[in-house]
Scaffold this motif. Structure first.
Motif, PDB file in Angstrom:
ATOM      1  N   SER A   1      -6.769 -14.441 -11.890  1.00 11.60           N
ATOM      2  CA  SER A   1      -6.923 -13.710 -13.049  1.00 11.60           C
ATOM      3  C   SER A   1      -6.052 -12.113 -12.836  1.00 11.60           C
ATOM      4  O   SER A   1      -5.822 -11.501 -13.700  1.00 11.60           O
ATOM      5  N   VAL A   2      -6.529 -11.674 -11.572  1.00 16.25           N
ATOM      6  CA  VAL A   2      -6.044 -10.547 -11.041  1.00 16.25           C
ATOM      7  C   VAL A   2      -4.690 -10.318 -11.034  1.00 16.25           C
ATOM      8  O   VAL A   2      -3.936  -9.651 -11.568  1.00 16.25           O
ATOM      9  N   LEU A   3      -3.860 -11.427 -10.633  1.00 12.13           N
ATOM     10  CA  LEU A   3      -2.645 -11.720 -10.474  1.00 12.13           C
ATOM     11  C   LEU A   3      -2.204 -11.855 -11.994  1.00 12.13           C
ATOM     12  O   LEU A   3      -0.871 -11.136 -12.447  1.00 12.13           O
ATOM     13  N   ASP A   4      -2.719 -12.409 -12.924  1.00 12.33           N
ATOM     14  CA  ASP A   4      -2.232 -12.321 -14.328  1.00 12.33           C
ATOM     15  C   ASP A   4      -2.388 -11.188 -14.952  1.00 12.33           C
ATOM     16  O   ASP A   4      -1.533 -10.979 -15.776  1.00 12.33           O
ATOM     17  N   ALA A   5      -3.284 -10.434 -14.916  1.00  8.01           N
ATOM     18  CA  ALA A   5      -3.580  -9.061 -15.276  1.00  8.01           C
ATOM     19  C   ALA A   5      -2.350  -8.109 -14.764  1.00  8.01           C
ATOM     20  O   ALA A   5      -1.779  -7.545 -15.667  1.00  8.01           O
ATOM     21  N   VAL A   6      -1.914  -8.548 -13.649  1.00  8.72           N
ATOM     22  CA  VAL A   6      -0.545  -7.589 -13.250  1.00  8.72           C
ATOM     23  C   VAL A   6       0.406  -8.005 -14.060  1.00  8.72           C
ATOM     24  O   VAL A   6       1.251  -7.163 -14.464  1.00  8.72           O
ATOM     25  N   CYS A   7       0.584  -9.235 -14.182  1.00  7.27           N
ATOM     26  CA  CYS A   7       1.742  -9.587 -14.815  1.00  7.27           C
ATOM     27  C   CYS A   7       1.761  -9.459 -16.177  1.00  7.27           C
ATOM     28  O   CYS A   7       2.995  -9.047 -17.079  1.00  7.27           O
ATOM     29  N   TYR A   8       0.430  -9.407 -16.887  1.00  5.63           N
ATOM     30  CA  TYR A   8       0.180  -9.298 -18.350  1.00  5.63           C
ATOM     31  C   TYR A   8       0.699  -7.870 -18.713  1.00  5.63           C
ATOM     32  O   TYR A   8       1.170  -7.341 -19.569  1.00  5.63           O
ATOM     33  N   ALA A   9       0.230  -6.742 -17.692  1.00 10.71           N
ATOM     34  CA  ALA A   9       0.389  -5.368 -17.816  1.00 10.71           C
ATOM     35  C   ALA A   9       2.054  -5.298 -17.967  1.00 10.71           C
ATOM     36  O   ALA A   9       2.414  -4.209 -18.420  1.00 10.71           O
ATOM     37  N   LEU A  10       2.670  -5.690 -16.928  1.00 11.70           N
ATOM     38  CA  LEU A  10       4.249  -5.604 -16.736  1.00 11.70           C
ATOM     39  C   LEU A  10       4.912  -6.108 -17.974  1.00 11.70           C
ATOM     40  O   LEU A  10       5.868  -5.628 -18.438  1.00 11.70           O
ATOM     41  N   TYR A  11       4.557  -7.522 -18.304  1.00 13.33           N
ATOM     42  CA  TYR A  11       5.581  -8.085 -19.245  1.00 13.33           C
ATOM     43  C   TYR A  11       4.900  -8.504 -20.597  1.00 13.33           C
ATOM     44  O   TYR A  11       5.505  -9.055 -21.654  1.00 13.33           O
ATOM     45  N   GLY A  12       3.531  -8.286 -20.712  1.00 13.79           N
ATOM     46  CA  GLY A  12       2.837  -8.664 -21.913  1.00 13.79           C
ATOM     47  C   GLY A  12       2.561  -9.988 -22.201  1.00 13.79           C
ATOM     48  O   GLY A  12       2.163 -10.683 -22.879  1.00 13.79           O
ATOM     49  N   SER A  13       2.428 -10.883 -20.793  1.00 15.32           N
ATOM     50  CA  SER A  13       2.104 -12.268 -20.954  1.00 15.32           C
ATOM     51  C   SER A  13       1.710 -12.584 -19.485  1.00 15.32           C
ATOM     52  O   SER A  13       2.256 -12.079 -18.614  1.00 15.32           O
ATOM     53  N   VAL A  14       1.263 -13.788 -19.313  1.00 13.98           N
ATOM     54  CA  VAL A  14       0.923 -14.322 -18.002  1.00 13.98           C
ATOM     55  C   VAL A  14       1.892 -15.392 -17.530  1.00 13.98           C
ATOM     56  O   VAL A  14       2.557 -16.105 -18.400  1.00 13.98           O
ATOM     57  N   PRO A  15       1.611 -15.670 -16.145  1.00 15.79           N
ATOM     58  CA  PRO A  15       2.720 -16.570 -15.797  1.00 15.79           C
ATOM     59  C   PRO A  15       2.101 -18.072 -15.998  1.00 15.79           C
ATOM     60  O   PRO A  15       0.953 -18.305 -16.451  1.00 15.79           O
ATOM     61  N   GLY A  16       3.092 -18.989 -15.883  1.00 10.95           N
ATOM     62  CA  GLY A  16       2.521 -20.706 -16.106  1.00 10.95           C
ATOM     63  C   GLY A  16       2.191 -20.860 -17.333  1.00 10.95           C
ATOM     64  O   GLY A  16       2.576 -20.441 -18.401  1.00 10.95           O
ATOM     65  N   ALA A  17       1.368 -22.051 -17.486  1.00 10.95           N
ATOM     66  CA  ALA A  17       0.975 -22.497 -18.839  1.00 10.95           C
ATOM     67  C   ALA A  17       0.041 -21.591 -19.433  1.00 10.95           C
ATOM     68  O   ALA A  17      -0.270 -21.820 -20.662  1.00 10.95           O
ATOM     69  N   ARG A  18      -0.490 -20.709 -18.860  1.00 13.49           N
ATOM     70  CA  ARG A  18      -1.426 -19.737 -19.484  1.00 13.49           C
ATOM     71  C   ARG A  18      -1.076 -19.040 -20.435  1.00 13.49           C
ATOM     72  O   ARG A  18      -1.904 -18.042 -20.984  1.00 13.49           O
TER      73      ARG A  18
END
Length: 427
Positions: free
Chosen positions: A43-60
């Motif tokens: 989730s920490v990595l997802d938060a970084v990706c979400y902050a940068l691109y507005g979405s999370v990686p993978g199927a999530r």
């Protein structure tokens, strides 16, 4: 890119607010995120990706707002991710809030707040943060341009999905190759390899065609060179064909040059012999010309001897003619003077015919005196003519003065009449 701080609220497994200070973690170099399953590492990595691109990686990435919000968060707490980072020499802060279904402030039921995004930049000179944009599209384009990667490229290169990495560790070589191809999108390299193979085949075709054309030219050269050129027994496309043909052509060229040198020497010798023969022929022709001129001179001398008397008589006539030619201008001048004298006498006769009878028989002195008297009379007549013209001018001037006098008298009468009635008009 360098991460400085990550603040998470109601995101993933985190019901409250959590902060990660990456500057403190990376002070010693590398750092490790570890913990039991479900602790929130991904989730920490997802938060970084979400902050940068507005979405999370993978199927999530499907579901977004509802999938990102923590089930443990209070209903009045909104999900938010704030990331502070430095990229391309600029310190930025990205804050994102996904759509939020919250209870209504008045009444029952819920309402949905739209997603919000903020982008700020730190001004080191002023020591403050300044707002750059609140548009999702502008912020996304700015982040993509600064990082130089899209979300998919970022997830493939920077954030390797956890499940794909586990399969990668357990897979064989072929499966790993396919997995790496899917993760890092190596299709473009396959396209490049395919393109290179096509270019190789096209180049081989061009080489075979070029070898065929080279062999055709070599056969024509062999026909021209004869036995001086031997072609290699190689087919188009075989290695070494061009070098073998060039070697055979070089040998034929050397042989042709030797034959050319021999032919040049023979030509030089033939030209020397021809020049000597031409010199001999020129000498013979000159001798023949001189002999013919001598014979012609002898014949002319004989004819001149026969006509010597006639020639002397002609010379005597020419001498007399030259003597007569010396006095010809004087004779011509005399004839011209006679003609001029006759013309003057005729003119004098015509002039005397027009004169009065008393002057017709007068001599030169009488004519000169008559001319002087005529000139004096003409001078008197000219003076009389000028006096007559002056009389006319004076007459016209007097008439003009009379007219002006009458006009002045009229003006005087008018003035006297006006003055006569002036006293009455003044009173």
């Amino acid at each position: 890119m360098r991460l400085h701080r990550l603040d998470i609220t109601a995101f993933g497994p985190f019901g409250g607010s959590q902060s990660v200070d990456f500057d403190d973690l990376s002070a010693a170099g590398l750092f490790l995120l570890h913990g039991p399953t479900g602790a929130g590492k991904t989730s920490v990595l997802d938060a970084v990706c979400y902050a940068l691109y507005g979405s999370v990686p993978g199927a999530r990435q499907s579901g977004q707002g509802s999938a990102l919000r923590s089930d443990h968060a209070d209903v009045r707490t909104r999900t938010e991710v704030r990331l502070e980072l430095t990229v391309a020499g600029r310190r930025l802060e990205v804050t994102r809030q996904p759509p939020w279904e919250r209870p209504k402030l008045r009444g029952k039921g819920t309402t949905v707040d739209k997603a919000q995004t903020w982008l700020r930049e730190y001004d080191a000179g002023a020591g403050t943060w300044k707002d750059l944009s609140r548009s999702h599209q502008e912020i996304g384009e700015e982040i993509t341009q600064l990082l130089g990667m899209s979300r998919e490229q970022f997830c493939q290169v920077v954030l390797l999905p956890q499940g794909d990495f586990a399969r990668f560790l357990r897979a064989d070589a072929e499966a790993r190759g396919k997995l790496l191809g899917r993760l890092f999108d190596t299709r473009r390299f396959a396209e490049v390899e395919k393109r290179l193979a096509e270019r190789r085949r096209a180049t081989e075709t061009q080489v075979r065609e070029g070898d065929a054309a080279l062999l055709a030219d070599a056969h024509r050269m062999q026909q021209a060179a004869g036995d001086a050129m031997e072609l290699p027994e190689l087919a188009p496309g075989e290695p070494g064909l061009a070098e073998a043909v060039l070697t055979a052509a070089a040998v034929a060229r050397c042989t042709a040059r030797e034959l050319l040198d021999i032919a040049d020497r023979r030509l030089t010798a033939a030209e020397s012999a021809q020049a000597a023969a031409e010199r001999d022929l020129a000498g013979v022709r000159e001798l023949d010309r001189l002999q013919r001129r001598f014979a012609e001179a002898r014949e002319r001398a004989a004819r001149l001897a026969e006509r010597a008397d006639a020639h002397r008589a002609a010379q005597e006539r020419m001498e007399r003619g030259r003597k007569a030619e010396a006095v010809a201008p004087a004779l011509e001048l005399r004839d011209a003077a006679d003609a001029e004298h006759r013309r003057a006498a005729d003119a004098e006769a015509r002039a005397r015919a027009r004169l009065p009878q008393e002057l017709a028989d007068a001599g030169a002195a009488g004519l000169a005196a008559a001319a002087r008297r005529a000139a004096q009379e003409l001078g008197g007549l000219e003076s009389a003519r000028r006096a007559e013209q002056r009389l006319v001018e004076l007459t016209e001037e007097r008439a003009e003065l009379d007219r002006r006098e009458r006009a002045d008298e009229d003006s005087l009468h008018e003035a006297e009449a006006w003055l006569a009635g002036w006293e009455t008009a003044r009173e």
